[in-house]
Design a protein around this motif. Sequence first.
Motif, PDB file in Angstrom:
ATOM      1  N   ASN A 158      17.914  17.249   7.107  1.00 59.07           N
ATOM      2  CA  ASN A 158      18.348  17.165   5.718  1.00 59.07           C
ATOM      3  C   ASN A 158      17.107  17.221   4.803  1.00 59.07           C
ATOM      4  N   PRO A 159      17.094  18.119   3.805  1.00 61.95           N
ATOM      5  CA  PRO A 159      15.913  18.240   2.936  1.00 61.95           C
ATOM      6  C   PRO A 159      15.636  16.976   2.114  1.00 61.95           C
ATOM      7  N   ILE A 160      16.667  16.238   1.772  1.00 62.03           N
ATOM      8  CA  ILE A 160      16.462  14.992   1.018  1.00 62.03           C
ATOM      9  C   ILE A 160      15.760  13.969   1.900  1.00 62.03           C
ATOM     10  N   LEU A 161      16.183  13.880   3.158  1.00 61.18           N
ATOM     11  CA  LEU A 161      15.555  12.961   4.100  1.00 61.18           C
ATOM     12  C   LEU A 161      14.097  13.351   4.341  1.00 61.18           C
ATOM     13  N   LEU A 162      13.824  14.643   4.445  1.00 64.16           N
ATOM     14  CA  LEU A 162      12.458  15.126   4.629  1.00 64.16           C
ATOM     15  C   LEU A 162      11.596  14.802   3.410  1.00 64.16           C
ATOM     16  N   THR A 163      12.156  14.943   2.223  1.00 63.14           N
ATOM     17  CA  THR A 163      11.424  14.619   0.997  1.00 63.14           C
ATOM     18  C   THR A 163      11.127  13.127   0.916  1.00 63.14           C
ATOM     19  N   VAL A 164      12.115  12.312   1.268  1.00 59.80           N
ATOM     20  CA  VAL A 164      11.915  10.859   1.264  1.00 59.80           C
ATOM     21  C   VAL A 164      10.849  10.473   2.285  1.00 59.80           C
ATOM     22  N   PHE A 165      10.901  11.062   3.483  1.00 61.18           N
ATOM     23  CA  PHE A 165       9.910  10.783   4.523  1.00 61.18           C
ATOM     24  C   PHE A 165       8.507  11.157   4.040  1.00 61.18           C
ATOM     25  N   GLY A 166       8.353  12.332   3.466  1.00 64.63           N
ATOM     26  CA  GLY A 166       7.047  12.762   2.964  1.00 64.63           C
ATOM     27  C   GLY A 166       6.548  11.883   1.833  1.00 64.63           C
ATOM     28  N   GLY A 167       7.436  11.515   0.919  1.00 63.34           N
ATOM     29  CA  GLY A 167       7.042  10.658  -0.208  1.00 63.34           C
ATOM     30  C   GLY A 167       6.632   9.267   0.227  1.00 63.34           C
ATOM     31  N   VAL A 168       7.413   8.688   1.130  1.00 61.98           N
ATOM     32  CA  VAL A 168       7.092   7.344   1.614  1.00 61.98           C
ATOM     33  C   VAL A 168       5.777   7.356   2.393  1.00 61.98           C
ATOM     34  N   THR A 169       5.601   8.349   3.235  1.00 60.19           N
ATOM     35  CA  THR A 169       4.361   8.421   4.006  1.00 60.19           C
ATOM     36  C   THR A 169       3.157   8.636   3.095  1.00 60.19           C
ATOM     37  N   ALA A 170       3.296   9.499   2.114  1.00 57.56           N
ATOM     38  CA  ALA A 170       2.193   9.729   1.175  1.00 57.56           C
ATOM     39  C   ALA A 170       1.884   8.477   0.356  1.00 57.56           C
ATOM     40  N   SER A 171       2.928   7.762  -0.051  1.00 61.04           N
ATOM     41  CA  SER A 171       2.692   6.532  -0.811  1.00 61.04           C
ATOM     42  C   SER A 171       2.033   5.459   0.052  1.00 61.04           C
ATOM     43  N   VAL A 172       2.393   5.376   1.330  1.00 60.78           N
ATOM     44  CA  VAL A 172       1.744   4.427   2.234  1.00 60.78           C
ATOM     45  C   VAL A 172       0.262   4.754   2.361  1.00 60.78           C
ATOM     46  N   ILE A 173      -0.048   6.029   2.513  1.00 59.97           N
ATOM     47  CA  ILE A 173      -1.448   6.436   2.629  1.00 59.97           C
ATOM     48  C   ILE A 173      -2.206   6.083   1.356  1.00 59.97           C
ATOM     49  N   ALA A 174      -1.626   6.397   0.207  1.00 60.22           N
ATOM     50  CA  ALA A 174      -2.305   6.118  -1.066  1.00 60.22           C
ATOM     51  C   ALA A 174      -2.496   4.621  -1.277  1.00 60.22           C
ATOM     52  N   LEU A 175      -1.472   3.823  -1.004  1.00 59.60           N
ATOM     53  CA  LEU A 175      -1.588   2.378  -1.200  1.00 59.60           C
ATOM     54  C   LEU A 175      -2.584   1.740  -0.236  1.00 59.60           C
ATOM     55  N   MET A 176      -2.625   2.217   0.994  1.00 63.79           N
ATOM     56  CA  MET A 176      -3.586   1.665   1.942  1.00 63.79           C
ATOM     57  C   MET A 176      -5.019   2.042   1.577  1.00 63.79           C
ATOM     58  N   LEU A 177      -5.208   3.229   1.063  1.00 62.54           N
ATOM     59  CA  LEU A 177      -6.549   3.608   0.620  1.00 62.54           C
ATOM     60  C   LEU A 177      -6.967   2.803  -0.614  1.00 62.54           C
ATOM     61  N   ILE A 178      -6.036   2.552  -1.511  1.00 65.45           N
ATOM     62  CA  ILE A 178      -6.334   1.707  -2.671  1.00 65.45           C
ATOM     63  C   ILE A 178      -6.653   0.289  -2.218  1.00 65.45           C
ATOM     64  N   SER A 179      -5.911  -0.214  -1.249  1.00 63.94           N
ATOM     65  CA  SER A 179      -6.177  -1.545  -0.705  1.00 63.94           C
ATOM     66  C   SER A 179      -7.561  -1.606  -0.064  1.00 63.94           C
ATOM     67  N   SER A 180      -7.916  -0.563   0.650  1.00 65.78           N
ATOM     68  CA  SER A 180      -9.237  -0.516   1.268  1.00 65.78           C
ATOM     69  C   SER A 180     -10.343  -0.509   0.219  1.00 65.78           C
ATOM     70  N   LEU A 181     -10.162   0.257  -0.848  1.00 66.28           N
ATOM     71  CA  LEU A 181     -11.158   0.283  -1.918  1.00 66.28           C
ATOM     72  C   LEU A 181     -11.247  -1.055  -2.642  1.00 66.28           C
ATOM     73  N   ASN A 182     -10.103  -1.673  -2.919  1.00 66.56           N
ATOM     74  CA  ASN A 182     -10.127  -2.988  -3.568  1.00 66.56           C
ATOM     75  C   ASN A 182     -10.830  -4.020  -2.701  1.00 66.56           C
ATOM     76  N   SER A 183     -10.585  -3.989  -1.416  1.00 65.60           N
ATOM     77  CA  SER A 183     -11.251  -4.923  -0.507  1.00 65.60           C
ATOM     78  C   SER A 183     -12.754  -4.696  -0.506  1.00 65.60           C
ATOM     79  N   THR A 184     -13.155  -3.440  -0.543  1.00 72.26           N
ATOM     80  CA  THR A 184     -14.589  -3.140  -0.573  1.00 72.26           C
ATOM     81  C   THR A 184     -15.221  -3.630  -1.865  1.00 72.26           C
ATOM     82  N   TYR A 185     -14.554  -3.432  -2.992  1.00 66.38           N
ATOM     83  CA  TYR A 185     -15.092  -3.911  -4.271  1.00 66.38           C
ATOM     84  C   TYR A 185     -15.162  -5.432  -4.315  1.00 66.38           C
TER      85      TYR A 185
END
Length: 124
Positions: A78-105
């Motif tokens: 289902n294209p909606i499910l694929l879009t949700v999967f891609g969005g959630v995975t991309a947001s997890v990556i972005a949030l974890m990288l932001i968390s890593s940068l905040n921890s470093t600062y």
Amino acid sequence: MMGFAAGMEMADMAWEVKCREEDMKQRALENERHAIDDARRAVDEKAEQLKVLANQSALFAGFSMVVLVESNITKEINPILLTVFGGVTASVIALMLISSLNSTYMLVAILRYDCVNRDVPFDE
């Protein structure tokens, strides 16, 4: 003879007062050293915690990226499910990288803390 005994008592009293003052100075020095050691220990503990947090968030982001890249997606999904999967995975990556940068600062901020003078080197 009474004058000599009174003089000796006064000398003993003066000696005890002097020893007591030296003891109080030494205890104050030891208390200051303990406070400095406690502050250093607390800074080291927080620094280690932030290092672990930064490493874990970087690992989590890396694993999320691998899942996104290496997942086998069939054509009939289902294209909606694929879009949700891609969005959630991309947001997890972005949030974890932001968390890593905040921890470093925060790690940099904690390591700049002066344990001896116990002052914060940042303007509030």
